[in-house]
Motif scaffolding. Structure first.
Motif, PDB file in Angstrom:
ATOM      1  N   ARG A 106     -39.408  24.178  -0.877  1.00 43.32           N
ATOM      2  CA  ARG A 106     -40.578  23.481  -0.325  1.00 43.32           C
ATOM      3  C   ARG A 106     -41.899  24.101  -0.796  1.00 43.32           C
ATOM      4  NH1 ARG A 106     -41.584  19.581   3.240  1.00 43.32           N
ATOM      5  NH2 ARG A 106     -39.395  19.507   3.872  1.00 43.32           N
ATOM      6  N   PRO A 107     -42.070  25.430  -0.696  1.00 42.81           N
ATOM      7  CA  PRO A 107     -43.344  25.998  -1.170  1.00 42.81           C
ATOM      8  C   PRO A 107     -43.576  25.752  -2.662  1.00 42.81           C
ATOM      9  CG  PRO A 107     -42.068  27.661   0.020  1.00 42.81           C
ATOM     10  CD  PRO A 107     -41.221  26.440  -0.087  1.00 42.81           C
ATOM     11  N   LEU A 108     -42.520  25.810  -3.464  1.00 44.38           N
ATOM     12  CA  LEU A 108     -42.673  25.549  -4.890  1.00 44.38           C
ATOM     13  C   LEU A 108     -43.019  24.086  -5.134  1.00 44.38           C
ATOM     14  CD1 LEU A 108     -42.630  26.472  -7.806  1.00 44.38           C
ATOM     15  CD2 LEU A 108     -40.136  26.131  -7.795  1.00 44.38           C
ATOM     16  N   PHE A 109     -42.387  23.176  -4.421  1.00 44.10           N
ATOM     17  CA  PHE A 109     -42.697  21.756  -4.549  1.00 44.10           C
ATOM     18  C   PHE A 109     -44.163  21.506  -4.190  1.00 44.10           C
ATOM     19  CE2 PHE A 109     -42.958  17.522  -2.500  1.00 44.10           C
ATOM     20  CZ  PHE A 109     -42.708  16.738  -3.610  1.00 44.10           C
ATOM     21  N   GLU A 110     -44.623  22.070  -3.091  1.00 42.39           N
ATOM     22  CA  GLU A 110     -46.006  21.860  -2.655  1.00 42.39           C
ATOM     23  C   GLU A 110     -47.007  22.458  -3.638  1.00 42.39           C
ATOM     24  OE1 GLU A 110     -45.919  23.338   1.375  1.00 42.39           O
ATOM     25  OE2 GLU A 110     -44.907  21.520   2.100  1.00 42.39           O
ATOM     26  N   THR A 111     -46.728  23.645  -4.130  1.00 40.96           N
ATOM     27  CA  THR A 111     -47.602  24.287  -5.109  1.00 40.96           C
ATOM     28  C   THR A 111     -47.656  23.472  -6.402  1.00 40.96           C
ATOM     29  OG1 THR A 111     -47.117  26.467  -4.199  1.00 40.96           O
ATOM     30  CG2 THR A 111     -47.990  26.409  -6.436  1.00 40.96           C
ATOM     31  N   THR A 112     -46.505  22.976  -6.811  1.00 40.34           N
ATOM     32  CA  THR A 112     -46.417  22.160  -8.019  1.00 40.34           C
ATOM     33  C   THR A 112     -47.218  20.869  -7.862  1.00 40.34           C
ATOM     34  OG1 THR A 112     -44.245  23.090  -8.541  1.00 40.34           O
ATOM     35  CG2 THR A 112     -44.835  21.008  -9.610  1.00 40.34           C
ATOM     36  N   LEU A 113     -47.040  20.197  -6.730  1.00 44.22           N
ATOM     37  CA  LEU A 113     -47.798  18.963  -6.482  1.00 44.22           C
ATOM     38  C   LEU A 113     -49.294  19.219  -6.490  1.00 44.22           C
ATOM     39  CD1 LEU A 113     -46.006  16.872  -3.717  1.00 44.22           C
ATOM     40  CD2 LEU A 113     -46.607  16.177  -6.024  1.00 44.22           C
ATOM     41  N   THR A 114     -49.706  20.296  -5.883  1.00 44.66           N
ATOM     42  CA  THR A 114     -51.127  20.646  -5.861  1.00 44.66           C
ATOM     43  C   THR A 114     -51.656  20.798  -7.280  1.00 44.66           C
ATOM     44  OG1 THR A 114     -50.927  21.698  -3.694  1.00 44.66           O
ATOM     45  CG2 THR A 114     -52.803  22.354  -5.055  1.00 44.66           C
ATOM     46  N   ALA A 115     -50.894  21.484  -8.130  1.00 46.41           N
ATOM     47  CA  ALA A 115     -51.321  21.684  -9.520  1.00 46.41           C
ATOM     48  C   ALA A 115     -51.374  20.355 -10.274  1.00 46.41           C
ATOM     49  CB  ALA A 115     -50.375  22.658 -10.219  1.00 46.41           C
TER      50      ALA A 115
END
Length: 143
Positions: A106-115
């Protein structure tokens, strides 16, 4: 999990997909967001249920979509979850050993989406062909 956008997104792949999709790019990225949120939730639920079978499809879907947008780190993580879950299905083992990977998801998905979403913002710094960043003023007239 503190990764720079440079570490989690392959910007060459992102640019190629953006070029190929043209005007549809923003819409398709929106689908990635919607489907990704559902896939992450389904993976987390499958882990809670200790069900290897239920891990496979959402991990596969998120992996495939992630590769398309250059979200290489997310794709690699979901690929590992998918392949391991497939193996556990074959040997009839619960996926308990995948909990640590799923916690990172989840944190990686959210960070990726933000980028990814920051890159399509009209006020974002744009990358030059050489990878350096320059500030884009192309949309200031709309403010």
């Amino acid at each position: 999990m503190d990764h720079s956008a440079e570490e989690i997104v392959n910007w060459a792949t992102f640019a190629e997909t953006r070029s190929v999709l043209g005007e549809a790019f923003v819409r398709v990225l929106g689908y990635f967001r919607e489907d990704g949120v559902k896939s992450v939730a389904a993976i987390e639920q499958a882990i809670r249920e200790r069900d290897s079978v239920k891990l496979v499809l959402p991990a596969h879907s998120l992996k495939s979509d992630s590769w398309q947008f250059g979200a290489d780190r997310l794709a690699a993580l979901t690929e590992e979850i998918e392949l391991t879950a497939r193996h556990y299905v074959e040997i009839h083992q619960d996926p308990g050993e995948l909990v640590e990977m799923v916690v990172l998801l989840r944190p990686l998905f959210e960070t990726t989406l933000t980028a990814l979403e920051a890159e399509i913002s009209p006020l974002v710094e744009r990358r030059s062909a050489h990878g350096s960043r320059t500030f884009s003023q192309t949309h200031f007239g709309r403010l």
